[in-house]
Design a protein around this motif. Structure first.
Motif, short mmCIF file in Angstrom:
data_model
loop_
_atom_site.label_atom_id
_atom_site.label_comp_id
_atom_site.label_asym_id
_atom_site.label_seq_id
_atom_site.Cartn_x
_atom_site.Cartn_y
_atom_site.Cartn_z
N ASP A 145 62.61 -54.67 -50.63
CA ASP A 145 62.31 -55.71 -49.64
C ASP A 145 62.06 -55.15 -48.24
O ASP A 145 62.19 -55.84 -47.24
N ALA A 172 57.22 -56.30 -54.46
CA ALA A 172 57.48 -56.39 -53.02
C ALA A 172 58.14 -57.73 -52.73
O ALA A 172 57.54 -58.78 -52.96
N GLU A 174 59.11 -60.30 -50.24
CA GLU A 174 58.71 -60.68 -48.89
C GLU A 174 59.57 -61.85 -48.37
O GLU A 174 59.82 -62.82 -49.10
N GLY A 177 54.98 -63.34 -44.68
CA GLY A 177 53.81 -62.46 -44.62
C GLY A 177 53.66 -61.61 -45.87
O GLY A 177 54.23 -61.89 -46.92
N VAL A 178 52.88 -60.52 -45.71
CA VAL A 178 52.61 -59.62 -46.85
C VAL A 178 52.71 -58.16 -46.44
O VAL A 178 52.09 -57.29 -47.05
N SER A 181 54.12 -55.96 -49.31
CA SER A 181 53.13 -55.86 -50.39
C SER A 181 52.00 -54.91 -49.99
O SER A 181 51.55 -54.09 -50.80
N GLY A 182 51.55 -55.01 -48.74
CA GLY A 182 50.49 -54.13 -48.26
C GLY A 182 50.93 -52.68 -48.26
O GLY A 182 50.16 -51.79 -48.67
N ARG A 185 50.99 -51.33 -51.83
CA ARG A 185 49.64 -51.05 -52.35
C ARG A 185 49.05 -49.79 -51.73
O ARG A 185 48.38 -49.01 -52.41
N THR A 197 54.11 -59.71 -55.85
CA THR A 197 54.83 -60.17 -54.67
C THR A 197 55.82 -61.26 -55.05
O THR A 197 55.46 -62.23 -55.72
N ARG A 199 58.27 -64.06 -53.35
CA ARG A 199 58.47 -64.78 -52.10
C ARG A 199 59.96 -65.01 -51.87
O ARG A 199 60.51 -66.08 -52.11
#
Length: 221
Positions: A145, A172, A174, A177-178, A181-182, A185, A197, A199
């Motif tokens: 996280d 990821a 979260e 936002g992301v 995750s970004g 990647r 992802t 949430r």
């Protein structure tokens, strides 16, 4: 009729090879759980219980046993904080999967108040695959996280995994936002890997079920 010794030896060798093939596994899947400082006790339980529940999903049980998948669980956080919480076990029967799920659910948290060092977690995980060389695929399943706040370059560790033929996938988690995750990647998953992802930690059980099923589903087509 007398059977030549050479024929007996060849037949025995064939049986040995056949037995070895039967024992081989499709996938060695290492589940790497983030227990760094950003994960509180309730969030830790959501991760562990979500993982244990996902393993009992009927589709996952079938895929694990049909592919004789070998599983393990590690916990990770800071630079020198990684531990194999459940060593490698091959899933040959539904009972094997149930026992593994039960043992996963009972895991105590390995570290508290620690930084986040995914590069070191990846390198630690890579060393564990020496024990499961007979598996056709090697996969590290990283959940976390947060982005790194200690340790070495994550992209470099990911590239080491690629060179070793190991796939890294990620969940990821979260809060908004992301960003995580970004980062996963860009720097954590390998080129043949993927990111799911979640949430928040409450969404983790759904995410890990999807991810494990995707990782092992090719076993049963």
């Amino acid at each position: 009729m007398i059977v030549p010794r050479r024929m007996i030896a060849l037949f025995a060798a064939a049986l040995f090879v056949a037995g070895g093939t039967a024992r081989a596994c499709d996938t060695a899947l290492l589940l790497a759980v983030d227990v760094s400082n950003s994960v509180d006790e309730a969030e830790y339980r959501l991760q562990i219980d979500g993982m244990a529940d996902a393993l009992l999903d009927p589709e996952i049980v079938l895929a694990l046993t049909e592919g004789r998948v070998t599983l393990s669980v590690m916990q990770w956080s800071g630079v020198e904080r990684q531990v194999m919480s459940l060593p490698w076990r091959q899933m040959l029967t539904k009972a094997d999967v149930i026992r593994f799920s039960q043992d996963a659910r009972a895991l105590e948290r390995a570290f508290v108040l620690s930084d986040t060092a995914p590069a070191e977690a990846i390198r630690f995980a890579l060393r564990q695959f020496d024990e499961v060389e007979d598996c056709a695929r090697h996969i590290i399943d990283v959940s976390g996280d947060g982005t790194p706040n200690s340790g070495s370059d994550t992209r470099g560790a990911s590239q080491e995994a690629e060179r070793a033929g190991v796939t890294i996938n990620g969940i990821a988690i979260e809060s908004m936002g992301v960003a995580i995750s970004g980062f996963y990647r860009r720097a954590l998953v390998t080129r043949d890997g993927f990111v799911i992802t979640a949430r928040g930690h409450r969404d983790y059980p759904r995410a890990i079920r999807i991810k494990i099923l995707r990782e092992v589903s090719r076993v049963v087509g």
